[in-house]
Design a protein around this motif. Sequence first.
Motif, mmCIF file in Angstrom:
data_model
loop_
_atom_site.group_PDB
_atom_site.id
_atom_site.type_symbol
_atom_site.label_atom_id
_atom_site.label_comp_id
_atom_site.label_asym_id
_atom_site.label_seq_id
_atom_site.Cartn_x
_atom_site.Cartn_y
_atom_site.Cartn_z
ATOM 1 N N ARG A 48 -25.914 -14.749 18.050
ATOM 2 C CA ARG A 48 -26.929 -14.267 17.097
ATOM 3 C C ARG A 48 -26.820 -14.953 15.732
ATOM 4 N NH1 ARG A 48 -29.671 -9.923 18.848
ATOM 5 N NH2 ARG A 48 -28.865 -8.799 20.664
ATOM 6 N N GLY A 49 -25.835 -15.834 15.581
ATOM 7 C CA GLY A 49 -25.762 -16.631 14.361
ATOM 8 C C GLY A 49 -24.956 -16.038 13.227
ATOM 9 N N ASN A 50 -24.140 -15.019 13.494
ATOM 10 C CA ASN A 50 -23.377 -14.396 12.409
ATOM 11 C C ASN A 50 -22.314 -15.338 11.842
ATOM 12 O OD1 ASN A 50 -24.786 -11.933 12.665
ATOM 13 N ND2 ASN A 50 -23.488 -11.338 14.381
ATOM 14 N N LEU A 51 -21.567 -16.016 12.712
ATOM 15 C CA LEU A 51 -20.600 -17.005 12.242
ATOM 16 C C LEU A 51 -21.323 -18.229 11.697
ATOM 17 C CD1 LEU A 51 -17.738 -18.133 11.919
ATOM 18 C CD2 LEU A 51 -17.799 -18.815 14.330
ATOM 19 N N THR A 52 -22.414 -18.615 12.341
ATOM 20 C CA THR A 52 -23.199 -19.779 11.906
ATOM 21 C C THR A 52 -23.622 -19.641 10.451
ATOM 22 O OG1 THR A 52 -24.111 -19.772 14.148
ATOM 23 C CG2 THR A 52 -25.118 -21.271 12.576
ATOM 24 N N LYS A 53 -24.045 -18.452 10.076
ATOM 25 C CA LYS A 53 -24.512 -18.199 8.694
ATOM 26 C C LYS A 53 -23.394 -18.478 7.697
ATOM 27 C CE LYS A 53 -27.071 -16.004 5.430
ATOM 28 N NZ LYS A 53 -26.123 -16.055 4.283
ATOM 29 N N SER A 54 -22.195 -17.995 7.993
ATOM 30 C CA SER A 54 -21.078 -18.221 7.071
ATOM 31 C C SER A 54 -20.638 -19.678 7.055
ATOM 32 C CB SER A 54 -19.899 -17.319 7.463
ATOM 33 O OG SER A 54 -20.209 -15.961 7.234
ATOM 34 N N LEU A 55 -20.699 -20.337 8.199
ATOM 35 C CA LEU A 55 -20.387 -21.766 8.236
ATOM 36 C C LEU A 55 -21.378 -22.543 7.377
ATOM 37 C CD1 LEU A 55 -19.660 -22.191 12.067
ATOM 38 C CD2 LEU A 55 -17.979 -22.370 10.216
ATOM 39 N N ALA A 56 -22.662 -22.197 7.491
ATOM 40 C CA ALA A 56 -23.698 -22.885 6.721
ATOM 41 C C ALA A 56 -23.545 -22.629 5.228
ATOM 42 C CB ALA A 56 -25.078 -22.438 7.197
ATOM 43 N N ASP A 57 -23.126 -21.420 4.855
ATOM 44 C CA ASP A 57 -22.959 -21.080 3.445
ATOM 45 C C ASP A 57 -21.879 -21.915 2.776
ATOM 46 O OD1 ASP A 57 -24.955 -19.206 3.609
ATOM 47 O OD2 ASP A 57 -23.609 -17.476 3.768
ATOM 48 N N SER A 58 -20.974 -22.511 3.564
ATOM 49 C CA SER A 58 -19.920 -23.353 2.994
ATOM 50 C C SER A 58 -20.461 -24.704 2.539
ATOM 51 C CB SER A 58 -18.824 -23.589 4.038
ATOM 52 O OG SER A 58 -19.276 -24.487 5.045
ATOM 53 N N GLY A 59 -21.681 -25.027 2.958
ATOM 54 C CA GLY A 59 -22.267 -26.320 2.629
ATOM 55 C C GLY A 59 -22.020 -27.380 3.682
ATOM 56 N N ALA A 60 -21.272 -27.021 4.730
ATOM 57 C CA ALA A 60 -21.016 -27.965 5.814
ATOM 58 C C ALA A 60 -22.289 -28.201 6.619
ATOM 59 C CB ALA A 60 -19.908 -27.427 6.720
ATOM 60 N N SER A 61 -22.325 -29.310 7.343
ATOM 61 C CA SER A 61 -23.446 -29.636 8.221
ATOM 62 C C SER A 61 -23.128 -29.116 9.620
ATOM 63 C CB SER A 61 -23.653 -31.154 8.246
ATOM 64 O OG SER A 61 -24.645 -31.510 9.171
ATOM 65 N N ILE A 62 -23.940 -28.215 10.138
ATOM 66 C CA ILE A 62 -23.642 -27.505 11.369
ATOM 67 C C ILE A 62 -24.544 -27.951 12.508
ATOM 68 C CG2 ILE A 62 -23.243 -25.233 12.398
ATOM 69 C CD1 ILE A 62 -21.763 -25.737 9.715
ATOM 70 N N LYS A 63 -23.929 -28.303 13.643
ATOM 71 C CA LYS A 63 -24.657 -28.459 14.895
ATOM 72 C C LYS A 63 -24.195 -27.323 15.805
ATOM 73 C CE LYS A 63 -25.373 -33.468 14.884
ATOM 74 N NZ LYS A 63 -25.175 -34.744 15.634
ATOM 75 N N ALA A 64 -25.129 -26.456 16.177
ATOM 76 C CA ALA A 64 -24.804 -25.286 16.989
ATOM 77 C C ALA A 64 -25.449 -25.439 18.366
ATOM 78 C CB ALA A 64 -25.293 -24.013 16.309
ATOM 79 N N ILE A 65 -24.625 -25.426 19.406
ATOM 80 C CA ILE A 65 -25.098 -25.662 20.764
ATOM 81 C C ILE A 65 -25.216 -24.315 21.478
ATOM 82 C CG2 ILE A 65 -24.769 -27.027 22.848
ATOM 83 C CD1 ILE A 65 -24.741 -28.600 20.135
ATOM 84 N N GLU A 66 -26.415 -23.985 21.922
ATOM 85 C CA GLU A 66 -26.663 -22.697 22.567
ATOM 86 C C GLU A 66 -27.369 -22.904 23.899
ATOM 87 O OE1 GLU A 66 -26.553 -19.319 23.879
ATOM 88 O OE2 GLU A 66 -25.746 -19.402 21.818
ATOM 89 N N ILE A 67 -26.841 -22.280 24.949
ATOM 90 C CA ILE A 67 -27.420 -22.404 26.281
ATOM 91 C C ILE A 67 -28.553 -21.409 26.521
ATOM 92 C CG2 ILE A 67 -25.803 -20.793 27.372
ATOM 93 C CD1 ILE A 67 -25.753 -22.654 29.805
ATOM 94 N N ASP A 68 -28.561 -20.302 25.793
ATOM 95 C CA ASP A 68 -29.475 -19.185 26.031
ATOM 96 C C ASP A 68 -30.767 -19.362 25.210
ATOM 97 O OD1 ASP A 68 -30.745 -16.771 26.453
ATOM 98 O OD2 ASP A 68 -28.929 -15.563 26.193
ATOM 99 N N GLU A 69 -31.847 -19.716 25.893
ATOM 100 C CA GLU A 69 -33.118 -19.938 25.201
ATOM 101 C C GLU A 69 -33.620 -18.692 24.498
ATOM 102 O OE1 GLU A 69 -36.095 -22.867 26.931
ATOM 103 O OE2 GLU A 69 -35.043 -22.198 28.742
ATOM 104 N N ARG A 70 -33.298 -17.501 25.014
ATOM 105 C CA ARG A 70 -33.742 -16.257 24.377
ATOM 106 C C ARG A 70 -33.224 -16.166 22.950
ATOM 107 N NH1 ARG A 70 -31.102 -11.704 27.067
ATOM 108 N NH2 ARG A 70 -29.375 -13.103 26.590
ATOM 109 N N LEU A 71 -31.981 -16.614 22.753
ATOM 110 C CA LEU A 71 -31.381 -16.561 21.421
ATOM 111 C C LEU A 71 -31.985 -17.627 20.506
ATOM 112 C CD1 LEU A 71 -27.678 -16.025 22.533
ATOM 113 C CD2 LEU A 71 -29.214 -14.316 21.552
#
Length: 275
Positions: free
Chosen positions: A43-66
């Motif tokens: 659902r992107g909870n960790l992704t949000k905090s990673l992005a807030d650090s200013g890092a460039s994020i590539k997030a790989i997700e298998i579930d199209e629903r998400l």
Amino acid sequence: MNSHRPLKALGQHFLYDGGIIRRIINNANLSSGDRVLEIGPGRGNLTKSLADSGASIKAIEIDERLIEGPLQKFSDTSNVSIIHGDAAYTCGADYYKEEQNYALISNLPYNVGTKILRNFLSGQHPPDYSLVMLQKEVARNIVPIEGKGTILSCFLGAFISGNFLFTVKPKSFRPPPKVDSAVVKLDRLKEPLVPAEESGLYFNFVTAVFRSPRKQVHNSLSLGLKVDSPTVRNWLDEVMIDPVRRPGTLGLMELQHLFDLIKTTGTLSEPRTGD
């Protein structure tokens, strides 16, 4: 909401605990412009905090629903790219150029976490470090108590040095898993003990060593390779390993020397496609 319900078949347990997310971010020590690969953003909870650090994020997700649901919130976030794919069949070279350093930071899917780590840490273009959440039992198999080596610790130890950071209770997830989880940090060795192109062969070798981990190593390896015990004893003598030791007591350099010897005999089998 039901359309985004976690799927057991995908090993989905979404991390919701803000305190645990902060601990992961603090251990990552990210700076603006760093590259991060996240596998299974959920659902992107960790992704949000990673992005807030200013890092460039590539997030790989298998579930199209998400991807079509909760991860849509990153559609206008310039430093986050959501990629639809199955990371269990990829490695670092599929996402970054050779000169691009990156970190793997993820709450890994339970059902394929070890496969993902095998592929990325021993494959082409591994991450500089990995900060990952796994089932606690699996984490302890990767970073074991001293003198209690496992297939995973002995295989991955040829490519990384690991630290067990902290345990995470089931209540930190939705749905809560039935077991504790743990976060480990795995730093890439500057000089891996085994080249990436031999990693499949080395995994088969380590698996053979641990064929019967409670037996003496000469018996276990004899069973694992289907080679007579006197031949195995000769190999062990040649690299100065006591044949009556248990597999879990062998050090990484001892295993490397034994592997280098045995591979010259043609006894080891190449991994099957898809292994």
